[in-house]
Design a protein around this motif. Structure first.
Motif, mmCIF file in Angstrom:
data_model
loop_
_atom_site.group_PDB
_atom_site.id
_atom_site.type_symbol
_atom_site.label_atom_id
_atom_site.label_comp_id
_atom_site.label_asym_id
_atom_site.label_seq_id
_atom_site.Cartn_x
_atom_site.Cartn_y
_atom_site.Cartn_z
ATOM 1 N N THR A 246 -1.027 -11.715 6.855
ATOM 2 C CA THR A 246 -0.041 -11.849 8.010
ATOM 3 C C THR A 246 1.251 -11.117 7.537
ATOM 4 N N THR A 247 2.197 -10.723 8.364
ATOM 5 C CA THR A 247 3.436 -10.375 8.175
ATOM 6 C C THR A 247 4.824 -11.202 8.315
ATOM 7 N N THR A 248 4.388 -12.488 8.040
ATOM 8 C CA THR A 248 5.615 -13.373 8.233
ATOM 9 C C THR A 248 6.489 -13.404 6.931
ATOM 10 N N ARG A 249 7.711 -13.955 7.285
ATOM 11 C CA ARG A 249 8.530 -14.048 6.208
ATOM 12 C C ARG A 249 8.264 -14.802 5.062
ATOM 13 N N HIS A 278 0.574 -5.324 9.464
ATOM 14 C CA HIS A 278 1.481 -4.550 10.531
ATOM 15 C C HIS A 278 2.876 -4.193 9.564
ATOM 16 N N ARG A 279 3.499 -3.562 10.302
ATOM 17 C CA ARG A 279 5.104 -3.066 9.859
ATOM 18 C C ARG A 279 5.715 -4.504 9.739
ATOM 19 N N PRO A 280 6.535 -4.694 8.770
ATOM 20 C CA PRO A 280 7.387 -5.917 8.846
ATOM 21 C C PRO A 280 8.608 -5.876 9.402
ATOM 22 N N SER A 281 9.463 -6.639 9.531
ATOM 23 C CA SER A 281 10.957 -6.385 10.231
ATOM 24 C C SER A 281 11.644 -5.556 9.133
ATOM 25 N N ASP A 282 12.666 -5.103 10.004
ATOM 26 C CA ASP A 282 13.430 -4.110 9.279
ATOM 27 C C ASP A 282 14.313 -5.003 8.178
ATOM 28 N N ASP A 283 14.528 -6.088 8.302
ATOM 29 C CA ASP A 283 15.255 -7.034 7.477
ATOM 30 C C ASP A 283 14.402 -7.301 6.272
ATOM 31 N N VAL A 296 3.238 -1.004 2.256
ATOM 32 C CA VAL A 296 2.130 -0.385 2.675
ATOM 33 C C VAL A 296 1.499 -1.097 3.935
ATOM 34 N N TYR A 297 1.370 -0.630 5.016
ATOM 35 C CA TYR A 297 0.967 -1.335 6.421
ATOM 36 C C TYR A 297 0.173 -0.501 7.178
ATOM 37 N N GLU A 298 -0.675 -1.333 7.862
ATOM 38 C CA GLU A 298 -1.725 -0.558 8.732
ATOM 39 C C GLU A 298 -1.241 -0.515 9.878
ATOM 40 N N GLU A 299 -1.660 0.852 10.351
ATOM 41 C CA GLU A 299 -1.266 1.076 11.710
ATOM 42 C C GLU A 299 -2.461 1.650 12.526
ATOM 43 N N LEU A 300 -2.628 1.301 13.772
ATOM 44 C CA LEU A 300 -3.685 1.630 14.660
ATOM 45 C C LEU A 300 -4.215 2.882 14.739
ATOM 46 N N GLU A 301 -3.310 3.800 14.868
ATOM 47 C CA GLU A 301 -4.062 5.009 14.867
ATOM 48 C C GLU A 301 -4.154 5.957 13.703
ATOM 49 N N THR A 302 -3.164 5.826 12.759
ATOM 50 C CA THR A 302 -2.853 6.690 11.641
ATOM 51 C C THR A 302 -3.512 6.352 10.382
#
Length: 314
Positions: A246-249, A278-283, A296-302
Motif C-alpha cells: 500500500t502507498t499510505t503515509r 502506486h506513485r505516492p503523494s508529492d509530499d 520505485v512504483y508500478e504503473e499500469l501501462e509502463t
C-alpha cells in the motif's frame, strides 16, 4: 533433605497441588514465590506460547541456558510480581525451581509437571527483550529470562527452545529469495497475510520486469534471537528495496525505518529504495528525497517508474 526444605529428586513428576502442600506457593501462576520455603517455582509450558506464534522457552543449543518467558498476558510485560521474583531471587535468598508441563495427572484433567532442577538467572545477562503477541493478539514486549542450572538437571529433547539464545554479535548474510519466511507481529491475523501476499506479488512482478537475479539479506542483530529478512537486494547495483503493498503515509514511514535499520548492518552500505504499487503523494516523495531513499512504483501501462533521490526528477 536440603537446608531449604527441598527433597524432590530431579526428573520427578509433581502436580501443582502436591507442590503447594509440600513447599508452598500459589496454585495457578506461571511464577509462584513461596512464603513457606525459600523457593520460586517456575512453570514452563511451550504450548501456551505457540498459541500466540512464538516459543522462546527451552534449552539453548549447548544446554547451558534455559530460556523462560516472563509473566503478563496483555501489553508489555513489567518487571514486577513474578518477573521481579525471578530477577531478585539471589538478593532474596530464594532458589529457582523449574518445572515443565508433562501430560496430565492420572484420573484428572489437570496438567502434570516434571521437575527439571534448580536454577539461577545468568549473572551477566539475566534476561533480554523479545517481541510477541499478547492475549489480545496485539504486539508487545516480553522478558525472556536466561536461567543457568545449579547442579543436576533433567534434559529432554522436547524441551529445546525453537528460537535459541541471543547472538553475541550481529550476523548478516545473503540468502536466496525463497529462503524468506515472513514473521510479522505488526498486523496480526488476516490483514497481515493479505499484506505479505501483496508485497510478495509486487516483488515478483518487479524482479520479472528488471530481468535479473535478486537476493535478500538475513540479519540477526546482537542481543536478539529472531532474524530480520529484507525484501529485495540487487547485488549488481548494491541497492536494498523495501516493498509495501500500500502507498499510505504510515506504510512509507515504516518502510523508511526498516530500510535505515537494515542498512547499518550491511557492508558496503547499500543504496536504499522503496517499492510501491502506486506513485505516492508529492509530499511523501519529498520526504523520501529528504532521507535519501529512491522510490520505485508500478504503473499500469509502463511497468515500473523510478524517482531517483539524486536527480530530483521522475
Amino acid at each position: 533433605m536440603t537446608n531449604d526444605g527441598w527433597n524432590t529428586p530431579v526428573g520427578s513428576l509433581m502436580g501443582r497441588e502436591e507442590r503447594m502442600t509440600r513447599y508452598g506457593g500459589a496454585k495457578y501462576g506461571g511464577i509462584e514465590p513461596s512464603r513457606k520455603t525459600p523457593n520460586v517455582f517456575i512453570y514452563s509450558d511451550p504450548t501456551r506460547g505457540k498459541a500466540f506464534g512464538y516459543n522462546f522457552d527451552g534449552w539453548n543449543e549447548d544446554h547451558t541456558i534455559f530460556l523462560y518467558t516472563g509473566e503478563g498476558r496483555i501489553d508489555d510485560q513489567q518487571m514486577r510480581d513474578g518477573n521481579r521474583a525471578i530477577l531478585k531471587h539471589r538478593i532474596e535468598r530464594r532458589a529457582l525451581r523449574l518445572f515443565v508441563a508433562d501430560g496430565l495427572i492420572p484420573g484428572t484433567g489437570q496438567k502434570n509437571h516434571r521437575y527439571i532442577g534448580k536454577f539461577e538467572v545468568d549473572r551477566e545477562r539475566p534476561y533480554f527483550l523479545e517481541e510477541a503477541l499478547d492475549q489480545e493478539k496485539e504486539s508487545r514486549t516480553v522478558f525472556v529470562f536466561r536461567l543457568r542450572p545449579l547442579g543436576e538437571v533433567f534434559y529432554r529433547d522436547t524441551d529445546q527452545s525453537s528460537s535459541g539464545d541471543i547472538r553475541l554479535t550481529t550476523e548478516a548474510a545473503l540468502v536466496p529469495l525463497e529462503a524468506y519466511v515472513s514473521q510479522t507481529f505488526e498486523n496480526p491475523g488476516g490483514r497481515a497475510t493479505t499484506a505479505v501476499r501483496r508485497e510478495s506479488e509486487l516483488c515478483a512482478r518487479y524482479v520479472s520486469y528488471i530481468g535479473r537475479n535478486f537476493q535478500r539479506w538475513k540479519i540477526t542483530p546482537a542481543g536478539e534471537t529472531r532474524p530480520l529478512f529484507t525484501d529485495l537486494y540487487d547485488q549488481e547495483e548494491n541497492e536494498l528495496y523495501e516493498a509495501k503493498g500500500t502507498t499510505t503515509r504510515d506504510a512509507v514511514r515504516r518502510s523508511v525505518g526498516q530500510l535505515l535499520d537494515y542498512q547499518r548492518h550491511i557492508t558496503p552500505k547499500p543504496k536504499l529504495a522503496l517499492l510501491l504499487p502506486h506513485r505516492p503523494s508529492d509530499d511523501l516523495i519529498n520526504f523520501l528525497r529528504n532521507v535519501g531513499i529512491s522510490c520505485v512504483y508500478e504503473e499500469l501501462e509502463t511497468g515500473f517508474s523510478r524517482i531517483e533521490v539524486t536527480t530530483g526528477e521522475d
